[in-house]
Design an enzyme around this catalytic site. Structure first.
Site, PDB file in Angstrom:
ATOM      1  N   ALA A   7       0.830  -1.210   0.000  1.00  0.00           N
ATOM      2  CA  ALA A   7       0.000   0.000   0.000  1.00  0.00           C
ATOM      3  C   ALA A   7       0.857   1.249   0.000  1.00  0.00           C
ATOM      4  O   ALA A   7       0.633   2.185  -0.786  1.00  0.00           O
ATOM      5  CB  ALA A   7      -0.927  -0.009   1.219  1.00  0.00           C
ATOM      6  N   TYR A   8       1.835   1.290   0.878  1.00  0.00           N
ATOM      7  CA  TYR A   8       2.712   2.458   0.995  1.00  0.00           C
ATOM      8  C   TYR A   8       3.523   2.652  -0.290  1.00  0.00           C
ATOM      9  O   TYR A   8       3.640   3.768  -0.796  1.00  0.00           O
ATOM     10  CB  TYR A   8       3.635   2.271   2.191  1.00  0.00           C
ATOM     11  N   SER A   9       4.066   1.562  -0.827  1.00  0.00           N
ATOM     12  CA  SER A   9       4.860   1.648  -2.056  1.00  0.00           C
ATOM     13  C   SER A   9       4.019   2.155  -3.220  1.00  0.00           C
ATOM     14  O   SER A   9       4.464   3.012  -3.991  1.00  0.00           O
ATOM     15  CB  SER A   9       5.460   0.283  -2.401  1.00  0.00           C
ATOM     16  N   ALA A  10       2.813   1.619  -3.349  1.00  0.00           N
ATOM     17  CA  ALA A  10       1.942   2.041  -4.449  1.00  0.00           C
ATOM     18  C   ALA A  10       1.598   3.520  -4.336  1.00  0.00           C
ATOM     19  O   ALA A  10       1.626   4.264  -5.333  1.00  0.00           O
ATOM     20  CB  ALA A  10       0.671   1.200  -4.458  1.00  0.00           C
ATOM     21  N   LYS A  38       3.264   5.925  -2.687  1.00  0.00           N
ATOM     22  CA  LYS A  38       4.425   6.793  -2.851  1.00  0.00           C
ATOM     23  C   LYS A  38       4.937   6.805  -4.296  1.00  0.00           C
ATOM     24  O   LYS A  38       5.430   7.830  -4.778  1.00  0.00           O
ATOM     25  CB  LYS A  38       5.536   6.370  -1.892  1.00  0.00           C
TER      26      LYS A  38
END
Length: 269
Positions: free
Chosen positions: A147-150, A152
């Site tokens: 979730a965080y990677s997507a 950012k």
């Protein structure tokens, strides 16, 4: 850009990176408009900086617009925006709480879009600077961080498009890429019984946490130079040159540590 007397609006300013950036900018003479949740904490930071605080959720258009309008009414203009508000959740895709996953995207990506959209007329008027806070996670996508990677990675792409759209209007756009920073958000990951050991077990400098003061210094320097990119630590900038290889490296390394963690978080399935 001399930051002295510049009006800088910072989201996610109640703690962590946002609060540190506010303190360092204020020490250099900038006037800071602080936007975030946790009203008492936000007010404390504003008192430390001699700034002004507006409690607002970046996922709420009405609250965000009211905060931006209030900042302009109070300070007269906005010269710089630091779109920093962000949250994180850890979890593998097959077992993570769907609401938590979607909240990360809502805050980290759509919150940036809403912040920029609300502030953009004022940045155009001042021929100002916008810094979108992305992450090393936009370059290296590790397990448990989808979730965080997507979100950012989306922030990075958004900022690049925005830069091309507003350059002729005198507005400059930068992207900030930070590795693990010693903030409450990262500390909470370290306390997680499954994902804490995974993070701490990252090889070499990849698992090291960096002081939030280093981020503050880098952001102030980035604003002063109206830079296209801000990196903490510096090697993150070099890693961008090899980003096509990072999924291959992660995919090869992941099975060594992920299988047991995945079974644990999926209830043994």
């Amino acid at each position: 850009m001399d930051v002295a007397d510049k009006v800088v609006l910072i989201t996610g300013a109640a703690r962590g990176i946002g609060a540190e950036v506010a303190r360092q900018l204020s020490a250099m003479g900038a006037r800071v408009a602080l936007v975030g949740l946790e009203g008492a904490q936000l007010a404390e930071v504003a008192a430390q900086c001699g700034g002004k605080a507006w409690e607002a959720d970046v996922t709420d258009w009405a609250q965000l617009r009211a905060a931006v309008d209030g900042a302009v009414e109070h300070f007269g203009r906005i010269d710089v925006v630091v779109a920093n508000a962000g949250i994180a959740t850890t979890g593998f895709v097959r077992s993570v709480d769907p609401a938590a996953f979607e909240r990360v995207v809502e805050v980290n990506l759509l919150g940036v879009w809403r912040t920029v959209r609300a502030c953009l007329p004022h940045l155009i008027a001042s021929r100002g600077y916008c810094l979108v806070v992305s992450s090393l996670a936009a370059i290296v996508q590790i397990p448990g961080n989808a979730a965080y990677s997507a979100a950012k990675a989306g922030c990075e792409a958004f900022a690049h498009s925005l830069r091309a759209e507003v350059r002729h209007l005198g507005v400059d756009v930068g992207v900030a890429y930070f590795s693990w920073i010693a903030t409450d958000m990262v500390d909470s990951v370290d306390r997680h019984p499954v994902f804490g050991p995974l993070r701490r077990g990252l090889p070499g400098p990849a698992g090291r946490k960096h002081p939030v003061s280093a981020v503050g210094k880098a952001v102030v320097k980035g604003i002063a130079g109206r830079k296209k990119a801000v990196h903490v630590p510096g090697w993150v900038g070099a890693l961008k040159l090899f980003r096509a290889l990072t999924p291959v490296v992660v995919a090869r390394q992941a099975p060594k540590a992920v299988a047991a963690a995945d079974r644990e978080t999926a209830g043994g399935a």
